[in-house]
Design a protein around this motif. Structure first.
Motif, PDB file in Angstrom:
ATOM      1  N   ASP A   1       0.829  -1.205   0.000  1.00 43.27           N
ATOM      2  CA  ASP A   1       0.000   0.000   0.000  1.00 43.27           C
ATOM      3  C   ASP A   1       0.861   1.252   0.000  1.00 43.27           C
ATOM      4  OD1 ASP A   1      -2.138  -1.729   0.097  1.00 43.27           O
ATOM      5  OD2 ASP A   1      -2.557  -1.391   2.230  1.00 43.27           O
TER       6      ASP A   1
ATOM      7  N   GLN B   1      -8.324  -1.948  -0.636  1.00 40.58           N
ATOM      8  CA  GLN B   1      -8.277  -0.955  -1.706  1.00 40.58           C
ATOM      9  C   GLN B   1      -8.964   0.347  -1.307  1.00 40.58           C
ATOM     10  OE1 GLN B   1      -9.995  -2.999  -5.044  1.00 40.58           O
ATOM     11  NE2 GLN B   1      -8.013  -3.789  -5.714  1.00 40.58           N
ATOM     12  N   GLN B   2     -10.014   0.257  -0.495  1.00 40.91           N
ATOM     13  CA  GLN B   2     -10.695   1.472  -0.050  1.00 40.91           C
ATOM     14  C   GLN B   2      -9.777   2.321   0.833  1.00 40.91           C
ATOM     15  OE1 GLN B   2     -12.235  -1.581   0.297  1.00 40.91           O
ATOM     16  NE2 GLN B   2     -13.750  -1.383  -1.329  1.00 40.91           N
TER      17      GLN B   2
END
Length: 103
Positions: free
Chosen positions: A54, A90-91
């Protein structure tokens, strides 16, 4: 007006103030609830771990430092999503990117 009249008048003004006693158990309970909430919030913030993937995505997309990417992920994780829960996966990355772009 004599000093005696002034003293009576002053006493009559100060006598109108009613002192309220605090309920000690209620105050203790409120302080306990406040400290429990604060410690729970700080514990949830301190347990956040950013995934390297991330952080890498954010660094590549926006050309920011690793510290800025981690800070954005941490801030995004502290926010509540539409369902009342913090974003994940992903959010979370999308929320962190949005936060960096808008700041």
């Amino acid at each position: 007006m004599t000093s005696e009249d002034e003293a009576k008048q002053l006493d009559s003004v100060t006598d109108r103030v009613q002192e309220k006693e605090l309920d000690e158990s209620r105050a203790t309970q409120a302080l306990g609830a406040l400290s429990a909430t604060t410690s729970a919030d700080s514990a949830s913030r301190s347990t956040f771990f950013a995934k390297k993937e991330d952080v890498g995505i954010i660094m590549d997309e926006l050309e920011v430092t690793e510290d800025e990417a981690v800070a954005a992920l941490r801030a995004a994780a502290a926010e509540e999503g539409e369902d009342g829960k913090p974003p994940e996966g992903q959010q979370l990355v999308a929320a962190a990117l949005r936060r960096l772009v808008l700041s």
